[in-house]
Design a protein around this motif. Structure first.
Motif, mmCIF file in Angstrom:
data_model
loop_
_atom_site.group_PDB
_atom_site.id
_atom_site.type_symbol
_atom_site.label_atom_id
_atom_site.label_comp_id
_atom_site.label_asym_id
_atom_site.label_seq_id
_atom_site.Cartn_x
_atom_site.Cartn_y
_atom_site.Cartn_z
ATOM 1 N N ASN A 254 0.834 -1.213 0.000
ATOM 2 C CA ASN A 254 0.000 0.000 0.000
ATOM 3 C C ASN A 254 0.867 1.262 0.000
ATOM 4 O OD1 ASN A 254 -1.932 1.915 0.214
ATOM 5 N ND2 ASN A 254 -2.944 1.049 2.036
ATOM 6 N N LEU A 255 1.032 1.829 -1.183
ATOM 7 C CA LEU A 255 1.721 3.130 -1.277
ATOM 8 C C LEU A 255 0.673 4.208 -1.574
ATOM 9 C CD1 LEU A 255 4.973 2.236 -3.312
ATOM 10 C CD2 LEU A 255 4.546 2.071 -0.858
ATOM 11 N N GLY A 256 -0.555 3.926 -1.180
ATOM 12 C CA GLY A 256 -1.655 4.871 -1.407
ATOM 13 C C GLY A 256 -1.724 5.890 -0.290
ATOM 14 N N GLN A 257 -2.304 5.453 0.849
ATOM 15 C CA GLN A 257 -2.489 6.386 1.959
ATOM 16 C C GLN A 257 -1.141 6.887 2.504
ATOM 17 O OE1 GLN A 257 -5.025 4.516 4.787
ATOM 18 N NE2 GLN A 257 -6.252 6.347 5.109
ATOM 19 N N GLY A 258 -1.124 8.144 2.960
ATOM 20 C CA GLY A 258 0.135 8.771 3.358
ATOM 21 C C GLY A 258 0.484 8.598 4.818
ATOM 22 N N PHE A 259 1.001 7.412 5.159
ATOM 23 C CA PHE A 259 1.519 7.275 6.523
ATOM 24 C C PHE A 259 2.843 6.534 6.460
ATOM 25 C CE2 PHE A 259 -1.209 3.707 5.633
ATOM 26 C CZ PHE A 259 -0.445 2.626 6.014
ATOM 27 N N PRO A 260 3.793 6.881 7.348
ATOM 28 C CA PRO A 260 5.101 6.242 7.283
ATOM 29 C C PRO A 260 5.120 4.869 7.946
ATOM 30 C CG PRO A 260 5.128 8.149 8.756
ATOM 31 C CD PRO A 260 3.712 7.933 8.357
ATOM 32 N N ASP A 261 6.035 4.027 7.506
ATOM 33 C CA ASP A 261 6.288 2.731 8.154
ATOM 34 C C ASP A 261 6.914 2.934 9.522
ATOM 35 O OD1 ASP A 261 5.470 1.045 6.226
ATOM 36 O OD2 ASP A 261 7.452 0.511 5.466
ATOM 37 N N ASP A 262 7.719 4.003 9.608
ATOM 38 C CA ASP A 262 8.500 4.335 10.790
ATOM 39 C C ASP A 262 7.591 4.484 12.021
ATOM 40 O OD1 ASP A 262 10.670 5.257 12.174
ATOM 41 O OD2 ASP A 262 10.282 7.354 11.680
ATOM 42 N N LYS A 263 8.088 4.026 13.191
ATOM 43 C CA LYS A 263 7.251 4.099 14.405
ATOM 44 C C LYS A 263 7.268 5.476 15.043
ATOM 45 C CE LYS A 263 8.009 0.623 17.286
ATOM 46 N NZ LYS A 263 8.872 -0.421 17.881
ATOM 47 N N GLY A 264 8.105 6.387 14.539
ATOM 48 C CA GLY A 264 8.230 7.709 15.153
ATOM 49 C C GLY A 264 9.314 7.680 16.207
ATOM 50 N N PRO A 265 9.820 8.851 16.633
ATOM 51 C CA PRO A 265 10.959 8.892 17.561
ATOM 52 C C PRO A 265 10.645 8.224 18.901
ATOM 53 C CG PRO A 265 10.169 11.116 16.987
ATOM 54 C CD PRO A 265 9.352 10.170 16.213
ATOM 55 N N ASP A 266 11.575 7.361 19.351
ATOM 56 C CA ASP A 266 11.381 6.605 20.599
ATOM 57 C C ASP A 266 11.159 7.532 21.787
ATOM 58 O OD1 ASP A 266 11.778 4.303 19.230
ATOM 59 O OD2 ASP A 266 13.871 4.022 19.855
ATOM 60 N N ASP A 267 11.990 8.606 21.864
ATOM 61 C CA ASP A 267 11.908 9.458 23.059
ATOM 62 C C ASP A 267 10.570 10.208 23.122
ATOM 63 O OD1 ASP A 267 12.641 10.980 20.874
ATOM 64 O OD2 ASP A 267 14.055 12.252 21.941
ATOM 65 N N VAL A 268 10.036 10.584 21.979
ATOM 66 C CA VAL A 268 8.756 11.305 21.978
ATOM 67 C C VAL A 268 7.629 10.347 22.397
ATOM 68 C CG1 VAL A 268 7.116 12.593 20.543
ATOM 69 C CG2 VAL A 268 9.574 12.938 20.220
ATOM 70 N N GLY B 295 1.633 15.322 13.785
ATOM 71 C CA GLY B 295 1.590 14.035 13.089
ATOM 72 C C GLY B 295 2.622 13.964 11.982
ATOM 73 N N LYS B 296 2.766 15.043 11.243
ATOM 74 C CA LYS B 296 3.704 15.052 10.124
ATOM 75 C C LYS B 296 5.120 15.342 10.615
ATOM 76 C CE LYS B 296 0.384 14.624 7.070
ATOM 77 N NZ LYS B 296 -0.741 14.031 7.751
ATOM 78 N N ILE B 297 5.257 16.186 11.629
ATOM 79 C CA ILE B 297 6.599 16.564 12.094
ATOM 80 C C ILE B 297 7.314 15.365 12.715
ATOM 81 C CG2 ILE B 297 7.894 18.061 13.685
ATOM 82 C CD1 ILE B 297 5.733 20.168 13.359
ATOM 83 N N PHE B 298 6.537 14.496 13.406
ATOM 84 C CA PHE B 298 7.169 13.381 14.119
ATOM 85 C C PHE B 298 6.847 12.009 13.517
ATOM 86 C CE2 PHE B 298 6.694 16.865 17.208
ATOM 87 C CZ PHE B 298 8.046 17.113 17.385
ATOM 88 N N SER B 299 6.308 11.993 12.302
ATOM 89 C CA SER B 299 5.928 10.724 11.671
ATOM 90 C C SER B 299 5.012 9.924 12.598
ATOM 91 C CB SER B 299 7.166 9.889 11.312
ATOM 92 O OG SER B 299 8.075 10.644 10.552
ATOM 93 N N LEU B 300 4.060 10.605 13.223
ATOM 94 C CA LEU B 300 3.102 9.975 14.149
ATOM 95 C C LEU B 300 1.702 10.428 13.711
ATOM 96 C CD1 LEU B 300 5.069 10.779 17.443
ATOM 97 C CD2 LEU B 300 4.629 8.479 16.566
ATOM 98 N N THR B 301 1.293 9.974 12.523
ATOM 99 C CA THR B 301 0.084 10.563 11.924
ATOM 100 C C THR B 301 -1.183 10.272 12.723
ATOM 101 O OG1 THR B 301 -0.172 8.635 10.486
ATOM 102 C CG2 THR B 301 1.046 10.515 9.587
ATOM 103 N N GLY B 302 -1.144 9.214 13.541
ATOM 104 C CA GLY B 302 -2.347 8.876 14.316
ATOM 105 C C GLY B 302 -2.551 9.755 15.545
ATOM 106 N N TRP B 303 -1.580 10.552 15.878
ATOM 107 C CA TRP B 303 -1.689 11.325 17.117
ATOM 108 C C TRP B 303 -2.715 12.447 17.038
ATOM 109 C CZ3 TRP B 303 3.193 12.328 20.550
ATOM 110 C CH2 TRP B 303 3.629 11.102 21.041
ATOM 111 N N LYS B 304 -2.850 13.033 15.879
ATOM 112 C CA LYS B 304 -3.835 14.096 15.687
ATOM 113 C C LYS B 304 -3.670 15.219 16.710
ATOM 114 C CE LYS B 304 -6.686 13.589 12.797
ATOM 115 N NZ LYS B 304 -6.621 13.790 11.319
ATOM 116 N N VAL B 305 -2.463 15.737 16.782
ATOM 117 C CA VAL B 305 -2.221 16.956 17.559
ATOM 118 C C VAL B 305 -1.848 18.045 16.542
ATOM 119 C CG1 VAL B 305 -0.831 18.110 19.331
ATOM 120 C CG2 VAL B 305 -1.410 15.668 19.571
ATOM 121 N N GLY B 306 -2.719 19.048 16.433
ATOM 122 C CA GLY B 306 -2.465 20.132 15.493
ATOM 123 C C GLY B 306 -2.291 21.441 16.238
ATOM 124 N N PHE B 307 -1.867 22.462 15.511
ATOM 125 C CA PHE B 307 -1.796 23.776 16.152
ATOM 126 C C PHE B 307 -2.108 24.878 15.155
ATOM 127 C CE2 PHE B 307 2.581 22.703 15.014
ATOM 128 C CZ PHE B 307 2.806 21.517 15.705
#
Ligand SMILES: Cc1ncc(COP(=O)(O)O)c(C=O)c1O
Length: 394
Positions: free
Chosen positions: A38-52, A239-251
């Motif tokens: 699936n290269l359709g929907q825009g989400f990374p494989d990466d789990k996002g930064p461990d420390d965050v 979500g985009k800054i930290f490759s954590l698209t499910g977090w849904k924290v916007g500003f």
């Protein structure tokens, strides 16, 4: 008699009730059914930064889990102000010019509800993110489209002149632009700003991809263009800054007069956003420059790996200056319908992609197909090998 004239099914608002299933959903379903890559929907494989992520976990276990302040945790608002000062030389007062939302999507919905009245004209650049048009229509806005075309997706003054009028209240502008992968610089922004000022319009600047930009570019925020400080709403997404698209924290950042209207909409939509995720995002935004540079470098490497693989297989790629997306031109392959091509690709070759015409409301460009390259090498290489021989003349 009561009930005798009742309909068997109650009416609903047609904008949502009659909306078709999104192409992202359709392609993801086909991808699941066909076990496609699936290269359709825009989400990374990466789990996002461990420390965050660790910070969020710690805040869930040890922190405050009741309603946080409506405008967002003070520590996050301060971190957003410091972050934009550091990266974009912008000055925002955390007390009156910054609000935390549940994703950029909530920020967009709230701003559209707060800023327009039925009958107001709203300038939309297409291709556009799929939420824009239904939200504008549901708020009673009258869309006026500016059509951008490949390969460079340039904003032409003649198109702005045709779209703006004395009834223009709002302009929705996404930079870097999903799905095009285009990044607009200061000249394009100055042109757009001049039209906003001339027609006294507010710009809703969807800048969720501001950190995902390549080849040494730096992001130019529309709010810094001449005349825009008091008439722009800047939207970002953790979500985009930290490759954590499910977090849904916007500003959202805007001058106090605009912000007070945005806050009224926000208080009746979500009111607030999970406090533990806010704590983790505040921590993340203060990370060293090296984190942000590393994230960009990693994505740029994936872009280049995928793009080189496509070119080696005879595909014609379009430039990608930012976002998670790379587009191909399918016309040299003998295809004239991007939907047909994507259906064929997922069913016959097991690779899901997105037809870019789905991002247009009218006069759609049908020759461009979008791939998400924010994936591990193994995933990208697997997709590339499934694309072998597709680019041969059919
Ligand atoms: C242009 C654009 N705006 C908004 C969003 C949604 O952001 P969020 O997940 O923070 O709601 C996306 C997500 O892909 C996007 O590409």
């Amino acid at each position: 008699m009561i009930g005798s004239s009742a309909k068997s099914e109650p009416d609903m608002n047609p904008i949502f009730a009659k909306a078709e299933t999104s192409v992202f959903e359709t392609m993801s379903r086909l991808a699941r059914e066909r076990q496609a890559i699936n290269l359709g929907q825009g989400f990374p494989d990466d789990k996002g930064p461990d420390d965050v992520r660790a910070k969020a976990a710690e805040a869930v276990v040890d922190g405050w889990n009741q309603y946080p302040p409506m405008m967002g945790l003070p520590e996050l608002r301060a971190a957003i102000a410091a972050h934009y000062r550091r990266f974009q030389a912008l000055e925002f007062d955390p007390g009156s010019e910054i609000m935390v939302t549940s994703g950029a999507t909530e920020a967009l919905a709230g701003a559209i509800l707060a800023l327009i009245e039925p009958g107001d004209e709203v300038v939309l650049f297409q291709p556009m993110y799929d939420a824009y048009l239904p939200l504008v229509q549901r708020a009673g806005g009258v869309p006026k489209f500016v059509t951008l075309r490949p390969p460079d997706w340039t904003i032409h003054e003649r198109d702005l002149a045709a779209a703006f009028s004395d009834r223009t209240r709002l302009v929705l502008f996404n930079n870097p632009l999903n799905p095009a992968g285009a990044v607009y610089g200061r000249d394009a922004l100055a042109l757009l700003a001049a039209y906003c000022v001339k027609y006294d319009a507010i710009a809703l600047c969807d800048e969720v991809w501001e950190h995902v930009i390549f080849d040494g570019r730096s992001h130019a925020p529309l709010i810094a263009a001449p005349g825009m400080r008091e008439r722009a709403v800047k939207i970002g997404s953790a979500g985009k800054i930290f490759s954590l698209t499910g977090w849904k924290v916007g500003f959202v950042c805007a001058a106090p007069r605009i912000m007070s209207a945005l806050a009224k909409a926000h208080q009746f939509i979500t009111f607030t956003t999970p406090p533990n995720l806010q704590t983790a995002v505040a921590y993340g935004l203060a990370k060293d420059d090296s984190y942000f540079a590393g994230m960009r470098a990693g994505l740029q490497r994936s872009r280049d790996r995928f793009s080189q693989g496509l070119v080696a297989r005879g595909f014609s790629t379009l430039p990608s200056a930012g976002t998670y997306f790379l587009n191909i031109d399918i016309s040299p392959l003998g295809w004239s319908d991007d939907f047909a091509f994507c259906s064929w690709l997922v069913k016959e070759r097991g690779v899901a992609a997105i037809p870019v015409s789905a991002f247009y409301a009218k006069d759609a460009i049908r020759s461009v197909v979008r791939f998400c390259f924010a994936k591990e090498d193994l995933t990208l290489d697997g997709a590339l090998s499934r694309l072998d021989h597709v680019a041969r003349p059919r």
